[in-house]
Design a protein around this motif. Structure first.
Motif, PDB file in Angstrom:
ATOM      1  N   THR A 133       1.791   8.265  -1.004  1.00 29.70           N
ATOM      2  CA  THR A 133       2.744   9.112  -1.718  1.00 29.70           C
ATOM      3  C   THR A 133       2.570  10.591  -1.386  1.00 29.70           C
ATOM      4  O   THR A 133       3.557  11.314  -1.240  1.00 29.70           O
ATOM      5  N   THR A 157       8.292   9.285  -5.147  1.00 34.06           N
ATOM      6  CA  THR A 157       7.855  10.589  -4.633  1.00 34.06           C
ATOM      7  C   THR A 157       8.941  11.240  -3.791  1.00 34.06           C
ATOM      8  O   THR A 157       9.207  12.442  -3.910  1.00 34.06           O
ATOM      9  N   THR A 185      -2.188   4.136  -2.758  1.00 35.70           N
ATOM     10  CA  THR A 185      -0.955   4.689  -3.308  1.00 35.70           C
ATOM     11  C   THR A 185      -0.939   6.210  -3.208  1.00 35.70           C
ATOM     12  O   THR A 185       0.068   6.811  -2.811  1.00 35.70           O
ATOM     13  N   ALA A 236       2.473   8.637  -8.373  1.00 41.32           N
ATOM     14  CA  ALA A 236       3.454   9.038  -7.355  1.00 41.32           C
ATOM     15  C   ALA A 236       4.129  10.349  -7.736  1.00 41.32           C
ATOM     16  O   ALA A 236       4.342  11.228  -6.873  1.00 41.32           O
ATOM     17  N   GLY A 283       6.215   3.500  -5.147  1.00 39.95           N
ATOM     18  CA  GLY A 283       5.675   4.838  -5.362  1.00 39.95           C
ATOM     19  C   GLY A 283       6.216   5.848  -4.363  1.00 39.95           C
ATOM     20  O   GLY A 283       6.530   6.991  -4.716  1.00 39.95           O
ATOM     21  N   CYS A 284       6.338   5.438  -3.085  1.00 41.72           N
ATOM     22  CA  CYS A 284       6.852   6.335  -2.047  1.00 41.72           C
ATOM     23  C   CYS A 284       8.297   6.737  -2.320  1.00 41.72           C
ATOM     24  O   CYS A 284       8.692   7.886  -2.102  1.00 41.72           O
ATOM     25  N   TYR A 301       1.740  -0.999 -12.211  1.00 34.16           N
ATOM     26  CA  TYR A 301       2.895  -0.316 -11.638  1.00 34.16           C
ATOM     27  C   TYR A 301       3.184   1.001 -12.339  1.00 34.16           C
ATOM     28  O   TYR A 301       3.389   2.048 -11.691  1.00 34.16           O
ATOM     29  N   LEU A 355       0.634   3.738 -11.557  1.00 33.04           N
ATOM     30  CA  LEU A 355       0.683   4.220 -10.192  1.00 33.04           C
ATOM     31  C   LEU A 355       1.987   4.951  -9.879  1.00 33.04           C
ATOM     32  O   LEU A 355       2.030   5.787  -8.968  1.00 33.04           O
ATOM     33  N   LEU A 356       3.044   4.640 -10.607  1.00 35.73           N
ATOM     34  CA  LEU A 356       4.268   5.429 -10.454  1.00 35.73           C
ATOM     35  C   LEU A 356       4.074   6.837 -11.024  1.00 35.73           C
ATOM     36  O   LEU A 356       4.650   7.807 -10.510  1.00 35.73           O
TER      37      LEU A 356
END
Length: 595
Positions: free
Chosen positions: A385, A421, A381, A254, A417-418, A247, A250-251
């Motif tokens: 994003t 972003t 991801t 983002a 993530g979205c 997490y 991947l954040l």
């Protein structure tokens, strides 16, 4: 004779049927659902036709197999890569030159139509834009067909809605249905299409709009599937579980995607300025040559990039190669749009985002293998994003991943993530690509929320022309004799030429402190707001800002900015009441209430 009578009877019968249908649609929102199904079916068929025409153009121009996407080829003829986009650019350049020569206004897209025009779209302009999109994509320019899909779907919807005399809210809704059906048909993803319409075209999530939009979306997706399959369908390999340690990494991806999205949108205006010095018909020719030159290096820059994305999802790639493709694709997209090609960045942003995720995973694998995410999860991801950063719609992109993977764990990660972003882009930049391009044209909208009523509610529509005027040489006593207390909020003071010089409120005029000197003091001594006036073309929001800044309860309305001729007056309380009433009308449909 009998044939003429029969024609008249048939016409009157069809007119009565149309009137009854209009009344039925206006009486209950439920009846919008069958209309949405018809619209979705028609849009799905048109989307399929457009996709087939573009693919046939690729086959004929570039000599590729009919079942292979243009961007998935390992090699294209250098001559075809240079000549085809330049020729397509010439056609588009002539069309744009002709439009300007004939002084035809720019086409309105669905977001602008729903935000400013109550859902009114020109069908002629929609056909032209869709045709230009097919020419652009068909010749190989680095743009997708999705802008043409949504334009024609929304155009058909607007035409149908105006034919049926739908109310403003219903017309905006049905335009959203057309866009939903187009995206659903393009991706074979009905939920994605529905949320695309809610987030980007209608501007709100509404209980009343959910059923028609979803009906249109389902109809569009099923129609495209029945006619041969969604043009942009993606088959993703099975994705494994997502660990909590992924997490954080991947954040970070983002946030990187948000920054890149902002950079791409900012760069669009820079690229447009680079082409601005050329004659308008030459710009797309040069743009086509540049894109063709990039295509000689890698055909993955051509068209939307659907074939390339499918290819890259399933293959190992060197980090350096990924970086080169990302850079070339971004440049090709910006050059295509800046030079005058028509199309969208929806799919291009998904493609570039997926490569960005793959690059990110590869770099982390080299730096810290323990933190490296699954490359496929990183691609999904990055895809979603960057799509949010450029196109907007965090739920739209999240549900696209869900419909592609059928994996709730991955979707939850992508949704997080979205959101990151979206917050990043909104706080730093505030625009999606569509609204940013409108901003560059002078518009101020940031979404499809209906603000058209706000611009239409002008001071001219709200003001009263029953003006009380008094010469500046009149005394207080003379003015009191002419205007009784309570007869009006105030009176306008004018000079000898009849021009505005100030405003006197009646409570001030009848102040007890003035009783003893009312015959000796001229009314001009009580005048206020000598330099503060309203103009007829001001909208209610601007007018209220003037009221607030001046601290006024009433203001005069003058003819023009360079004229002091008074044409009316407006009170702050009336303007505020009208503003609240219009907000109530604009938002009443959010919970499904009938108007």
């Amino acid at each position: 004779m009998f044939a003429r009578i029969r024609h008249i009877v048939d016409y009157r019968g069809s007119s009565r049927s149309l009137t009854r249908l209009r009344a039925l649609l206006r009486s209950n929102e439920f009846y919008l659902i069958p209309l949405a199904l018809v619209l979705g079916t028609a849009t799905g068929a048109v989307v399929t036709l457009m996709a087939e025409i573009a693919q046939i153009a690729h086959v004929l121009i570039y000599g590729i197999p009919i079942d292979v996407r243009l961007s998935a080829n390992t090699f294209v003829s250098p001559w075809a890569a240079l000549i085809a986009p330049a020729t397509g650019g010439l056609v588009l350049g002539i069309m744009e030159w002709s439009r300007r020569r004939m002084k035809i206004s720019n086409a309105v897209d669905p977001i602008e139509a729903n935000a400013l025009r109550g859902g009114h779209l020109s069908m002629r302009d929609s056909v032209v834009v869709s045709s230009q999109t097919m020419i652009s994509n068909g010749c190989g320019a680095s743009v997708g067909l999705e802008a043409g899909y949504t334009q024609i779907g929304s155009g058909i919807a607007s035409l149908l809605g105006r034919l049926l005399n739908l109310r403003r809210n219903d017309l905006r809704l049905i335009v959203g249905c057309g866009a939903a059906a187009a995206i659903a048909a393009a991706f074979g993803a009905p939920i994605t299409g529905a949320f695309y319409a809610c987030e980007l075209i209608v501007g709100v999530y509404s209980v009343g709009s959910a059923a028609p939009i979803l009906a249109a979306s389902l109809a569009g997706a099923l129609t495209a599937q029945w006619l041969g399959g969604a043009p942009y369908s993606l088959e993703v390999p099975r994705v494994g579980g997502v660990g909590i340690e992924q997490y954080l990494a991947l954040l970070v991806l983002a946030l990187i995607a948000g920054g890149i999205g902002i950079a791409v949108m900012r760069s669009s205006s820079v690229f447009e300025r680079l082409f601005a010095w050329l004659p308008v018909w030459v710009r797309p020719i040069l743009g086509g040559l540049i894109v063709g030159g990039l295509a000689i290096i890698t055909p993955q820059v051509l068209a939307a990039g659907h074939g390339a994305m499918v290819l890259d999802l399933h293959h190992e790639m060197a980090i350096g190669l990924i970086a080169v493709i990302v850079g070339l694709k971004v440049v090709a997209c910006l050059v295509s749009l800046a030079s005058g090609f028509r199309g969208g960045l929806f799919f291009a942003s998904l493609f570039v985002g997926s490569l960005l995720g793959k690059f990110f995973a590869g770099v982390l694998l080299l730096v810290s293998p323990a933190l490296a995410p699954d490359p496929l999860v990183a691609m999904l991801t990055g895809m979603a994003t960057l799509g949010v950063a450029i196109v907007g719609g965090p739920l739209t992109m999240s549900f696209l991943v869900l419909e592609m993977t059928r994996n709730v764990d991955v979707t939850a990660l992508v949704l997080a993530g979205c959101i990151v972003t979206s917050i990043c882009v909104r706080s730093i930049f505030g625009h999606s690509f569509s609204t940013w391009r409108l901003h560059l044209r002078g518009e101020t909208i940031r979404s499809a929320n209906d603000v058209g009523w706000l611009r239409n509610l002008t001071v001219e529509r709200m003001m009263s022309s029953d003006i009380g005027k008094v010469p500046s040489t009149s005394t207080i006593a003379e003015t009191r004799a002419e205007f009784a207390l309570g007869s009006r909020p105030g009176v306008v003071v004018t000079n000898s030429a009849g021009e505005y010089v100030g405003l006197v409120m009646l409570p001030d005029l009848y102040s007890g402190d003035l009783d003893g000197i009312a015959s000796d003091i001229q009314v001009i001594e009580l005048a206020r707001f000598t330099d503060v006036v309203l103009l007829p073309e001001m909208n209610v929001k601007t007018a209220m800002a003037v009221f607030d800044e001046a601290g006024a309860e009433m203001l005069a309305v003058v003819e023009a900015i360079d004229s002091r001729k008074v044409v009316g007056f407006l009170t702050e309380s009336f303007a505020r009441r009208r503003y609240v009433d219009e907000i109530d009308k604009a938002t009443r449909g959010v919970l499904g209430a009938l108007t």
